[in-house]
Design a protein around this motif. Structure first.
Motif, PDB file in Angstrom:
ATOM      1  N   ALA A  83       0.526  -1.611   0.136  1.00  0.00           N
ATOM      2  CA  ALA A  83       0.001   0.355  -0.440  1.00  0.00           C
ATOM      3  C   ALA A  83       0.803   1.583  -0.341  1.00  0.00           C
ATOM      4  CB  ALA A  83      -1.107  -0.137   1.180  1.00  0.00           C
ATOM      5  N   ASN A  84       0.255   2.334  -1.355  1.00  0.00           N
ATOM      6  CA  ASN A  84       1.338   3.866  -0.427  1.00  0.00           C
ATOM      7  C   ASN A  84       1.373   4.135   0.427  1.00  0.00           C
ATOM      8  OD1 ASN A  84       2.009   3.096  -3.198  1.00  0.00           O
ATOM      9  ND2 ASN A  84      -0.830   4.349  -3.832  1.00  0.00           N
ATOM     10  N   ASP A  85       0.960   4.144   2.056  1.00  0.00           N
ATOM     11  CA  ASP A  85       0.139   5.422   2.337  1.00  0.00           C
ATOM     12  C   ASP A  85       0.643   4.231   3.854  1.00  0.00           C
ATOM     13  OD1 ASP A  85      -3.642   5.206   2.341  1.00  0.00           O
ATOM     14  OD2 ASP A  85      -1.750   4.538   2.227  1.00  0.00           O
ATOM     15  N   ASP A  86       0.896   2.872   3.756  1.00  0.00           N
ATOM     16  CA  ASP A  86       0.632   2.449   4.754  1.00  0.00           C
ATOM     17  C   ASP A  86       1.472   1.133   4.875  1.00  0.00           C
ATOM     18  OD1 ASP A  86       0.158   1.142   7.625  1.00  0.00           O
ATOM     19  OD2 ASP A  86      -1.682   0.430   6.371  1.00  0.00           O
ATOM     20  N   ASP A  87       2.685   1.422   5.461  1.00  0.00           N
ATOM     21  CA  ASP A  87       3.533   0.220   5.651  1.00  0.00           C
ATOM     22  C   ASP A  87       3.286  -1.063   6.722  1.00  0.00           C
ATOM     23  OD1 ASP A  87       5.772   1.628   8.671  1.00  0.00           O
ATOM     24  OD2 ASP A  87       3.664   0.919   8.431  1.00  0.00           O
ATOM     25  N   LYS A  88       1.562  -1.178   7.110  1.00  0.00           N
ATOM     26  CA  LYS A  88       1.469  -2.119   7.483  1.00  0.00           C
ATOM     27  C   LYS A  88       0.817  -3.302   7.025  1.00  0.00           C
ATOM     28  CE  LYS A  88      -0.352  -0.849  11.219  1.00  0.00           C
ATOM     29  NZ  LYS A  88      -1.390   0.171  11.286  1.00  0.00           N
ATOM     30  N   THR A  89       0.270  -2.260   5.313  1.00  0.00           N
ATOM     31  CA  THR A  89      -0.338  -3.448   4.223  1.00  0.00           C
ATOM     32  C   THR A  89      -0.036  -3.800   3.012  1.00  0.00           C
ATOM     33  OG1 THR A  89      -2.536  -2.115   5.522  1.00  0.00           O
ATOM     34  CG2 THR A  89      -2.608  -3.165   3.804  1.00  0.00           C
ATOM     35  N   TYR A  90      -0.142  -4.749   2.986  1.00  0.00           N
ATOM     36  CA  TYR A  90       0.026  -5.489   1.340  1.00  0.00           C
ATOM     37  C   TYR A  90      -1.124  -6.077   1.117  1.00  0.00           C
ATOM     38  CZ  TYR A  90       5.262  -4.753   3.151  1.00  0.00           C
ATOM     39  OH  TYR A  90       6.464  -3.985   3.674  1.00  0.00           O
ATOM     40  N   THR A 146      -9.418 -19.085   0.855  1.00  0.00           N
ATOM     41  CA  THR A 146      -7.881 -18.788   0.636  1.00  0.00           C
ATOM     42  C   THR A 146      -7.093 -17.844   1.671  1.00  0.00           C
ATOM     43  OG1 THR A 146      -7.531 -18.371  -1.789  1.00  0.00           O
ATOM     44  CG2 THR A 146      -6.236 -17.919  -1.643  1.00  0.00           C
ATOM     45  N   GLY A 147      -8.275 -17.183   1.789  1.00  0.00           N
ATOM     46  CA  GLY A 147      -7.843 -15.569   2.697  1.00  0.00           C
ATOM     47  C   GLY A 147      -6.989 -16.067   4.327  1.00  0.00           C
ATOM     48  N   GLY A 148      -7.871 -18.037   4.391  1.00  0.00           N
ATOM     49  CA  GLY A 148      -7.706 -18.031   5.548  1.00  0.00           C
ATOM     50  C   GLY A 148      -6.168 -18.669   5.883  1.00  0.00           C
ATOM     51  N   ILE A 149      -6.533 -19.722   4.951  1.00  0.00           N
ATOM     52  CA  ILE A 149      -4.952 -20.177   4.341  1.00  0.00           C
ATOM     53  C   ILE A 149      -3.719 -19.348   4.813  1.00  0.00           C
ATOM     54  CG2 ILE A 149      -3.891 -20.951   3.011  1.00  0.00           C
ATOM     55  CD1 ILE A 149      -5.908 -22.838   1.476  1.00  0.00           C
ATOM     56  N   VAL A 150      -3.451 -18.317   4.180  1.00  0.00           N
ATOM     57  CA  VAL A 150      -2.498 -17.191   4.799  1.00  0.00           C
ATOM     58  C   VAL A 150      -2.783 -17.094   5.821  1.00  0.00           C
ATOM     59  CG1 VAL A 150      -1.855 -14.723   3.987  1.00  0.00           C
ATOM     60  CG2 VAL A 150      -2.632 -16.639   1.785  1.00  0.00           C
ATOM     61  N   GLU A 151      -3.959 -16.776   6.197  1.00  0.00           N
ATOM     62  CA  GLU A 151      -3.833 -15.784   7.311  1.00  0.00           C
ATOM     63  C   GLU A 151      -3.290 -16.763   8.362  1.00  0.00           C
ATOM     64  OE1 GLU A 151      -7.432 -14.012   8.777  1.00  0.00           O
ATOM     65  OE2 GLU A 151      -6.488 -13.553  10.912  1.00  0.00           O
ATOM     66  N   HIS A 181     -11.111  -6.726  -5.925  1.00  0.00           N
ATOM     67  CA  HIS A 181     -10.395  -5.492  -6.620  1.00  0.00           C
ATOM     68  C   HIS A 181      -9.637  -6.190  -7.771  1.00  0.00           C
ATOM     69  CE1 HIS A 181      -8.418  -1.531  -6.614  1.00  0.00           C
ATOM     70  NE2 HIS A 181      -7.329  -2.169  -6.067  1.00  0.00           N
ATOM     71  N   LYS A 182      -9.548  -5.385  -9.023  1.00  0.00           N
ATOM     72  CA  LYS A 182      -8.905  -6.672  -9.875  1.00  0.00           C
ATOM     73  C   LYS A 182      -8.457  -7.411 -10.166  1.00  0.00           C
ATOM     74  CE  LYS A 182      -4.866  -3.033  -8.816  1.00  0.00           C
ATOM     75  NZ  LYS A 182      -3.982  -2.712  -8.553  1.00  0.00           N
ATOM     76  N   GLY A 183     -10.233  -8.317  -9.863  1.00  0.00           N
ATOM     77  CA  GLY A 183      -9.981  -9.647  -9.708  1.00  0.00           C
ATOM     78  C   GLY A 183     -10.679 -10.087  -8.155  1.00  0.00           C
ATOM     79  N   THR A 184      -9.703 -10.804  -7.335  1.00  0.00           N
ATOM     80  CA  THR A 184      -9.306 -10.949  -6.131  1.00  0.00           C
ATOM     81  C   THR A 184      -8.214 -10.247  -5.393  1.00  0.00           C
ATOM     82  OG1 THR A 184     -11.079 -12.418  -6.461  1.00  0.00           O
ATOM     83  CG2 THR A 184     -10.150 -12.266  -4.191  1.00  0.00           C
ATOM     84  N   THR A 185      -8.311  -9.449  -4.451  1.00  0.00           N
ATOM     85  CA  THR A 185      -7.270  -8.786  -3.753  1.00  0.00           C
ATOM     86  C   THR A 185      -7.681  -9.771  -2.070  1.00  0.00           C
ATOM     87  OG1 THR A 185      -7.363  -6.912  -5.161  1.00  0.00           O
ATOM     88  CG2 THR A 185      -6.176  -6.972  -3.494  1.00  0.00           C
ATOM     89  N   LEU A 186      -6.517  -9.981  -1.551  1.00  0.00           N
ATOM     90  CA  LEU A 186      -6.409 -10.345   0.050  1.00  0.00           C
ATOM     91  C   LEU A 186      -5.149  -9.076   0.127  1.00  0.00           C
ATOM     92  CD1 LEU A 186      -4.844 -14.287  -0.772  1.00  0.00           C
ATOM     93  CD2 LEU A 186      -7.418 -12.878   0.108  1.00  0.00           C
ATOM     94  N   MET A 187      -6.057  -8.751   1.484  1.00  0.00           N
ATOM     95  CA  MET A 187      -4.871  -7.394   2.009  1.00  0.00           C
ATOM     96  C   MET A 187      -5.003  -8.045   3.229  1.00  0.00           C
ATOM     97  SD  MET A 187      -6.704  -3.717   3.058  1.00  0.00           S
ATOM     98  CE  MET A 187      -7.658  -3.300   4.904  1.00  0.00           C
ATOM     99  N   ILE A 188      -3.756  -7.797   3.765  1.00  0.00           N
ATOM    100  CA  ILE A 188      -3.000  -8.734   3.973  1.00  0.00           C
ATOM    101  C   ILE A 188      -2.663  -7.485   5.169  1.00  0.00           C
ATOM    102  CG2 ILE A 188      -0.985  -9.348   5.672  1.00  0.00           C
ATOM    103  CD1 ILE A 188      -0.912 -11.186   2.646  1.00  0.00           C
ATOM    104  N   LYS A 189      -2.764  -7.051   6.315  1.00  0.00           N
ATOM    105  CA  LYS A 189      -2.522  -5.817   8.172  1.00  0.00           C
ATOM    106  C   LYS A 189      -1.465  -6.609   8.423  1.00  0.00           C
ATOM    107  CE  LYS A 189      -4.683  -1.870   9.163  1.00  0.00           C
ATOM    108  NZ  LYS A 189      -4.464  -0.379   8.679  1.00  0.00           N
ATOM    109  N   PHE A 190      -0.183  -6.466   8.685  1.00  0.00           N
ATOM    110  CA  PHE A 190       0.170  -7.033   9.695  1.00  0.00           C
ATOM    111  C   PHE A 190       0.087  -6.216  11.425  1.00  0.00           C
ATOM    112  CE2 PHE A 190       2.508 -10.011   7.620  1.00  0.00           C
ATOM    113  CZ  PHE A 190       2.689  -9.319   6.080  1.00  0.00           C
TER     114      PHE A 190
END
Lengths: 220, 188
Positions: free
Chosen positions: B108-115, B143-148, B165-174
């Motif tokens: 993410a542009n504005d947040d270093d915790k989010t990918y 799939t999000g559950g697997i990644v989490e 978003h652009k298909g499917t986006t997994l938002m990962i917030k550390f």
């Protein structure tokens, strides 16, 4: 040309192919020929069975009824076994369309041919294993599929309190559902199961009757 | 919980952990997943609950998968940096699950915790089409559950959500602590 497969009208998550056929070859959806390593499949199936066990053990109403029954725990397992069959049945009625579209197999003449097609074509195509067909009954209406290894049960162990769980019961439902869609009523059950200590997995299939076209499909 | 013993054959614990040779077809997995989604749908009352259920099931899969993958791909060495960890997920985990890499990994542009991990057409959604009234439902929550689960158990706790978003986006917030630790590692 393949059209969208039918869906169950009651649920709102619909089963349908999304990629349109581009007509370039006889097998339109090239992606669907792809194969996956079986790990994700095995793990997903395990998650489903675990969820089933959890749901039916915690189910308030089931428990209230069970208070009154003696062999309550066996009943839970019985319910789970049955639930798997109905889930499998739903999968089977859709799988058969995919199968008929992808293989150029025509109508089978008799039960023996059906058995061969199931073992050599269908199992190979979907699960990557080829069971052997044996133990035909004298009347030719019952046979066994012997599976040396079953991808559903890789690395699976049954804990003690689920020792009567038929883990792969989904397969029985799939076979029954798929064959019912081609007008064959069959009875499918597990005769042996590696998870319960047997050497091989044996599925016993018995032909019951041919279904007439005008009976409503899928009445359970 | 309950005691368990291996009934006679304890061979299961001695089996090698290499990639299994059997391959199942995409359609049989997609059908199984679709059935899973319909089963969950019968027991919940809202879209977010359904997504939560699917994520829960994905977490079970992720937990089972993590150790095996780390063992195979990295010879048992675990990643310590956030970016390497995300690349591990995008490349190795995805390839082990779906046979190909995820399409994109972005920060993410504005947040270093989010990918973001982006996929145009996730495999799990192959046989699922969502009607208009439930249009926020994305079954890639699985799939999000697997990644989490993988991130949580490898020491990078994060929240993973799924978006169209652009298909499917997994938002990962550390979690904060993860990013702080990562910065400290870089400074060393």
């Amino acid at each position: 040309m393949r059209s969208s497969s039918s869906s169950s009208s009651s649920s709102s998550v619909v089963l349908r192919r999304k990629t349109p056929c581009d007509g370039s070859d006889s097998d339109c959806d090239v992606d669907f020929e792809a194969h996956l390593n079986s790990e994700l499949f095995t793990l997903t199936y395990g998650a489903l069975v675990t969820q089933l066990c959890k749901d039916y053990e915690n189910d308030e109403e089931v428990n209230k009824q069970l208070d009154k029954m003696q062999h309550s725990f066996n009943i839970i397992i019985y319910i789970i076994n049955h639930c798997q069959i109905s889930r499998g049945y739903n999968i089977g009625v859709r799988l058969i369309e995919d199968f008929l579209a992808r293989s150029s197999i025509g109508r089978c003449q008799d039960f023996r041919e059906t058995a061969d097609v199931i073992a050599k074509v269908a199992f190979k195509m979907y699960l990557g294993v080829t069971p052997s067909v044996t133990n035909w009954s004298p009347a030719g209406d019952e046979f066994s599929l012997i599976l040396e290894n079953n991808p559903l049960v890789d690395f699976v162990e049954l804990p003690d309190n689920h020792s009567t769980l038929i883990y792969s019961n989904l397969l029985c439902g799939v076979l029954r559902g798929a064959l019912e869609m081609v007008q064959m009523a069959v009875d499918v059950r597990f005769a042996q199961d590696t998870l319960r200590g047997d050497n091989v997995t044996e599925i016993r299939m018995k032909f019951i009757k041919r279904i007439e076209e005008n009976l409503p499909a899928g009445d359970e | 919980m309950e005691t368990r013993f291996t009934r006679g054959k304890s061979a299961i614990l001695e089996r090698p952990l290499s990639r299994p040779k059997t391959e199942v077809s995409v359609s049989v997995f997609a059908l199984l997943f679709s059935e899973l989604a319909q089963y969950c749908q019968g027991r919940v009352y809202s879209v977010s609950e359904l997504q939560a259920r699917l994520a829960g099931l994905g977490q079970r899969v992720g937990v089972g998968l993590l150790d095996v993958l780390v063992l195979r791909e990295k010879s048992g060495k675990r990643e310590t940096k956030v970016l390497n960890m995300l690349l591990f997920i995008k490349v190795s985990v995805w390839r082990a699950l779906f046979g190909k890499e995820a399409d994109k990994l972005e920060q993410a542009n504005d947040d270093d915790k989010t990918y973001y991990i982006i996929e145009k057409e996730p495999l799990v959604n192959t046989y699922i089409s969502v009607p208009k009234e439930n249009s926020t439902l994305n079954c890639a929550a699985f799939t999000g559950g697997i990644v989490e689960a993988i991130l949580a158990h490898i020491g990078f706790p994060a929240k993973v959500t799924v978006h169209w978003h652009k298909g499917t986006t997994l938002m990962i917030k550390f979690d904060e602590a993860v990013i702080a630790r990562d910065k400290a590692l870089e400074g060393r």
